[in-house]
Scaffold this active site. Structure first.
Site, PDB file in Angstrom:
ATOM      1  N   LYS A 134      49.260  64.157  24.427  1.00  0.00           N
ATOM      2  CA  LYS A 134      48.441  65.099  23.634  1.00  0.00           C
ATOM      3  C   LYS A 134      48.886  64.929  22.180  1.00  0.00           C
ATOM      4  CE  LYS A 134      47.900  68.593  21.506  1.00  0.00           C
ATOM      5  NZ  LYS A 134      47.411  68.607  20.100  1.00  0.00           N
TER       6      LYS A 134
ATOM      7  N   GLY B 220      42.929  67.211  21.241  1.00  0.00           N
ATOM      8  CA  GLY B 220      42.479  68.600  21.301  1.00  0.00           C
ATOM      9  C   GLY B 220      43.536  69.576  20.849  1.00  0.00           C
TER      10      GLY B 220
ATOM     11  N   GLY C  52      46.468  72.197  20.785  1.00  0.00           N
ATOM     12  CA  GLY C  52      47.698  72.390  21.542  1.00  0.00           C
ATOM     13  C   GLY C  52      47.619  73.612  22.442  1.00  0.00           C
TER      14      GLY C  52
ATOM     15  N   GLY D  44      47.807  71.315  25.396  1.00  0.00           N
ATOM     16  CA  GLY D  44      49.265  71.388  25.557  1.00  0.00           C
ATOM     17  C   GLY D  44      49.649  72.456  26.569  1.00  0.00           C
TER      18      GLY D  44
ATOM     19  N   GLU E 143      62.388  68.735  21.236  1.00  0.00           N
ATOM     20  CA  GLU E 143      62.938  68.260  19.963  1.00  0.00           C
ATOM     21  C   GLU E 143      62.305  69.140  18.902  1.00  0.00           C
ATOM     22  OE1 GLU E 143      65.138  65.904  19.805  1.00  0.00           O
ATOM     23  OE2 GLU E 143      64.954  65.072  21.805  1.00  0.00           O
TER      24      GLU E 143
ATOM     25  N   CYS F 202      62.092  66.279  10.414  1.00  0.00           N
ATOM     26  CA  CYS F 202      62.862  67.340  11.059  1.00  0.00           C
ATOM     27  C   CYS F 202      64.353  67.223  10.774  1.00  0.00           C
ATOM     28  CB  CYS F 202      62.617  67.309  12.553  1.00  0.00           C
ATOM     29  SG  CYS F 202      62.715  65.645  13.211  1.00  0.00           S
TER      30      CYS F 202
ATOM     31  N   GLU G 219      63.376  76.414   8.013  1.00  0.00           N
ATOM     32  CA  GLU G 219      62.876  75.059   7.785  1.00  0.00           C
ATOM     33  C   GLU G 219      61.593  75.134   6.960  1.00  0.00           C
ATOM     34  OE1 GLU G 219      61.245  72.788  11.109  1.00  0.00           O
ATOM     35  OE2 GLU G 219      62.504  71.131  10.439  1.00  0.00           O
TER      36      GLU G 219
HETATM   37  P1  NDP Z   1      53.621  72.384  16.239  1.00  0.00           P
HETATM   38  O1  NDP Z   1      54.737  72.850  17.045  1.00  0.00           O
HETATM   39  O2  NDP Z   1      52.624  73.354  15.744  1.00  0.00           O
HETATM   40  O3  NDP Z   1      52.743  71.241  16.975  1.00  0.00           O
HETATM   41  C1  NDP Z   1      53.309  70.189  17.694  1.00  0.00           C
HETATM   42  C2  NDP Z   1      52.374  69.816  18.817  1.00  0.00           C
HETATM   43  O4  NDP Z   1      52.313  70.887  19.748  1.00  0.00           O
HETATM   44  C3  NDP Z   1      50.937  69.563  18.364  1.00  0.00           C
HETATM   45  O5  NDP Z   1      50.386  68.533  19.120  1.00  0.00           O
HETATM   46  C4  NDP Z   1      50.279  70.886  18.694  1.00  0.00           C
HETATM   47  O6  NDP Z   1      48.875  70.818  18.853  1.00  0.00           O
HETATM   48  C5  NDP Z   1      50.960  71.247  19.986  1.00  0.00           C
HETATM   49  N1  NDP Z   1      50.855  72.662  20.364  1.00  0.00           N
HETATM   50  C6  NDP Z   1      50.510  73.725  19.589  1.00  0.00           C
HETATM   51  N2  NDP Z   1      50.508  74.853  20.324  1.00  0.00           N
HETATM   52  C7  NDP Z   1      50.836  74.508  21.584  1.00  0.00           C
HETATM   53  C8  NDP Z   1      51.018  75.236  22.801  1.00  0.00           C
HETATM   54  N3  NDP Z   1      50.842  76.560  22.881  1.00  0.00           N
HETATM   55  N4  NDP Z   1      51.376  74.552  23.905  1.00  0.00           N
HETATM   56  C9  NDP Z   1      51.581  73.226  23.863  1.00  0.00           C
HETATM   57  N5  NDP Z   1      51.420  72.490  22.750  1.00  0.00           N
HETATM   58  C10 NDP Z   1      51.063  73.118  21.617  1.00  0.00           C
HETATM   59  O7  NDP Z   1      54.367  71.620  15.099  1.00  0.00           O
HETATM   60  P2  NDP Z   1      53.790  70.820  13.878  1.00  0.00           P
HETATM   61  O8  NDP Z   1      52.882  69.779  14.396  1.00  0.00           O
HETATM   62  O9  NDP Z   1      53.243  71.809  12.923  1.00  0.00           O
HETATM   63  O10 NDP Z   1      55.129  70.076  13.317  1.00  0.00           O
HETATM   64  C11 NDP Z   1      55.969  70.644  12.415  1.00  0.00           C
HETATM   65  C12 NDP Z   1      57.148  71.350  13.064  1.00  0.00           C
HETATM   66  O11 NDP Z   1      57.696  70.542  14.118  1.00  0.00           O
HETATM   67  C13 NDP Z   1      58.321  71.578  12.151  1.00  0.00           C
HETATM   68  O12 NDP Z   1      58.907  72.814  12.413  1.00  0.00           O
HETATM   69  C14 NDP Z   1      59.320  70.462  12.479  1.00  0.00           C
HETATM   70  O13 NDP Z   1      60.639  70.677  12.225  1.00  0.00           O
HETATM   71  C15 NDP Z   1      59.117  70.289  13.912  1.00  0.00           C
HETATM   72  N6  NDP Z   1      59.422  68.891  14.243  1.00  0.00           N
HETATM   73  C16 NDP Z   1      60.596  68.560  14.920  1.00  0.00           C
HETATM   74  C17 NDP Z   1      60.920  67.250  15.167  1.00  0.00           C
HETATM   75  C18 NDP Z   1      62.133  66.827  15.945  1.00  0.00           C
HETATM   76  O14 NDP Z   1      62.279  65.638  16.272  1.00  0.00           O
HETATM   77  N7  NDP Z   1      63.056  67.694  16.273  1.00  0.00           N
HETATM   78  C19 NDP Z   1      60.048  66.178  14.704  1.00  0.00           C
HETATM   79  C20 NDP Z   1      58.861  66.649  14.055  1.00  0.00           C
HETATM   80  C21 NDP Z   1      58.585  67.943  13.829  1.00  0.00           C
HETATM   81  P3  NDP Z   1      47.862  70.959  17.609  1.00  0.00           P
HETATM   82  O15 NDP Z   1      47.380  69.597  17.381  1.00  0.00           O
HETATM   83  O16 NDP Z   1      46.793  71.882  18.067  1.00  0.00           O
HETATM   84  O17 NDP Z   1      48.621  71.523  16.455  1.00  0.00           O
END
Ligand code: NDP
Length: 474
Positions: free
Chosen positions: A170, A201, A203, A207, A245, A279, A377
């Site tokens: 996803k 789609g 999340g 997700g 992560e 991150c 963050e």
């Molecule tokens: P999100 O957590 O909003 O989104 C990550 C993914 O999860 C997207 O594909 C998103 O879909 C999906 N998602 C959203 N809601 C749900 C749900 N209820 N159930 C399952 N999946 C869901 O993060 P961001 O994309 O905004 O990324 C930024 C954040 O992620 C920052 O806080 C950053 O630190 C952290 N991060 C951590 C990393 C690591 O390696 N530790 C690496 C990268 C980022 P959708 O497309 O709809 O948004």
């Protein structure tokens, strides 16, 4: 304009069960750059069923077959690498030199590393009367963010394939293009039908459906802490494994014997890379308080020297990914000023001369570790410098965080730098730089619970079976 409205399910590109589309915005221009489909729970059911069917044969494929497949994927990835990099630039705004550079290199590196690890990975080990087997965990849901799209998809897909798992990816709505091209790469490389599936789609729909699905055995998630928590709750009823992560607020400690100007400038430049959307970025820069003036000059000089502009042009930094992310970062910059941090570079608004696109000024504050800008963050090009009195104080500040993802130590005396690295409570520390695809990556505390990269990355995708009595007792 890109028109990516099909999903990849059971070895074919297919239309969603219920048509629904969304526009994708180019963060540098604010213009629509293409269209994707938004899937539904019914698409998830279809993909999970395909992955479950494919698991029966892929889980017992030979190591040689999987090595061949990863080799074919690597070759096809390399053939389309430029295209992947251009897609990354268009979807999330990384400068082309970065999109076609480190972004795609990371994806390639994870595929190549999984291939190498697989060659010697011990799937079976005899221990006394017992055979210990590492068996693929099953059908995996891979949920990824937009900030390093190829890194985060390939770091999951490659070990999942290598261990004999099947999967549903996803990708993020904000960065869907590179994932679509990756699906084409996997298809052309010959991944058997149903082994890899991809649904675009929301999340909250796709997700969440994967997390709750009774036929999904494991979720690997990279993203924000609140979503990670929600996934764990959604997955709880089916007792599936969840690898998380999450975010970070990593400290970079510049020791007193380090070349202050060079290291502070390097750390500041590093923070601005990928528009601060990393991150493990060193977003808290800890310098000896007695040398703060020197550090301020170096940090301000480095931040002011970062050129910002059109990611397809010759600039060091592009926009941040979206309007919403831009607004969040602007709020943090205002908060920093309001809570009394000293602004030494950048500040609110777009860089001078730019009136369109989600461009942020490379910003540096001098503050303390209690400030919101040092605790939360920001996920943008905003650095906070904090003075420390002595080594113990530096370690205390570094560890005074809810997060524990990364950490950095710069210093001439390697014995001291190593000692400091051992005292920092985080999953990864970089001492005087360095890079290693085999170094496990993941967080302590609220930065997550899993480890990806290299051989540790395989552990997320295997179950351990003990067959007692395999050998007769001696
Ligand atoms: P999100 O957590 O909003 O989104 C990550 C993914 O999860 C997207 O594909 C998103 O879909 C999906 N998602 C959203 N809601 C749900 C749900 N209820 N159930 C399952 N999946 C869901 O993060 P961001 O994309 O905004 O990324 C930024 C954040 O992620 C920052 O806080 C950053 O630190 C952290 N991060 C951590 C990393 C690591 O390696 N530790 C690496 C990268 C980022 P959708 O497309 O709809 O948004």
């Amino acid at each position: 304009m890109r028109n990516y409205t099909q999903f990849y399910i059971d070895g074919a590109f297919v239309d969603p069960i219920t048509p629904k589309t969304a526009e994708v915005i180019n963060p540098a221009t604010e213009a629509v750059s293409g269209t994707i489909s938004l899937g539904s729970e019914a698409d998830v059911d279809k993909a999970v069923a395909a992955a479950r069917r494919a698991f029966a044969s892929w889980s017992v494929s030979t190591v040689a077959e999987r090595i061949d497949l990863l080799g074919a994927i690597l070759a096809e990835y390399e053939r389309r690498e430029r295209e992947l990099g251009e897609a990354v630039t268009e979807e999330m705004g990384a400068p082309l030199s970065l999109g076609c550079g480190f972004h795609t290199l990371l994806g390639k590196g994870h595929i190549g590393t999984a291939l190498e690890v697989l060659k010697t990975y011990k799937f079976e080990e005899e221990r006394g009367v017992t055979m210990i087997r590492k068996e693929p965990i099953g059908v995996c849901g891979l949920i990824t963010p937009w900030n390093w799209p190829m890194n985060q998809t390939c770091v999951k897909i490659a070990p999942a394939l290598a261990t004999g798992c099947t999967m549903i990816l996803k990708p993020p709505q904000l960065a869907p293009y590179s994932a679509q091209i990756l699906a084409e790469i996997l298809h052309t490389a010959g991944v058997p039908a149903g082994v890899f599936n991809m649904i675009q789609g929301a999340g909250s729909v796709i997700g969440a459906a994967l997390s709750r699905h009774k036929d999904v055995d494991m979720i690997s998630f990279t993203g924000s802490e609140p979503v990670g928590v929600q996934i764990q709750k959604d997955a709880a009823d089916t007792v599936k494994r969840v690898g998380l992560e999450l975010g970070g607020k990593s400290a970079w400690i510049v020791l007193d014997d380090a070349s202050m100007a060079a290291n502070v400038a390097g750390a500041t430049g590093g923070m601005m890379g990928n528009s601060g959307q990393t991150c493990s970025a060193g977003s808290r820069l800890l310098v000896p308080a007695a040398r703060m003036e020197e550090a301020i000059a170096a940090a301000a000089g480095a931040a002011n020297g970062v050129t910002v502009g059109d990611p397809t042009g010759n600039f060091a930094m592009g926009p941040v990914v979206s309007k919403s992310q831009y607004n969040i970062i602007q709020d943090y910059i205002t908060k920093g000023i309001d809570e009394g941090a000293t602004l030494i570079a950048g500040g609110p608004g777009r860089p001078e001369g730019i009136d369109k696109g989600w461009f942020v000024r490379p910003t540096v504050f001098v503050g303390n570790n209690d400030m919101v800008i040092a605790r939360e963050e920001i996920f943008g090009p905003v650095l906070v410098m904090i003075g420390y009195d002595d080594l113990d104080h530096a370690v205390e500040i570094a560890n005074d965080s809810d997060f524990g993802l990364g950490g950095y130590v710069s210093g001439e005396d390697l014995t001291v730098a190593r000692d400091v690295s051992k005292r920092m409570r985080t999953g990864a520390i970089w001492v005087n730089g360095g890079f290693d695809f085999n170094a496990p990556f993941g967080g302590y505390k609220r930065s997550g619970n899993g480890r990806e990269w290299g051989v540790e990355g395989f552990a997320e995708y295997v179950e351990t079976k003990a067959i007692v009595g395999w050998n007769a007792a001696g």
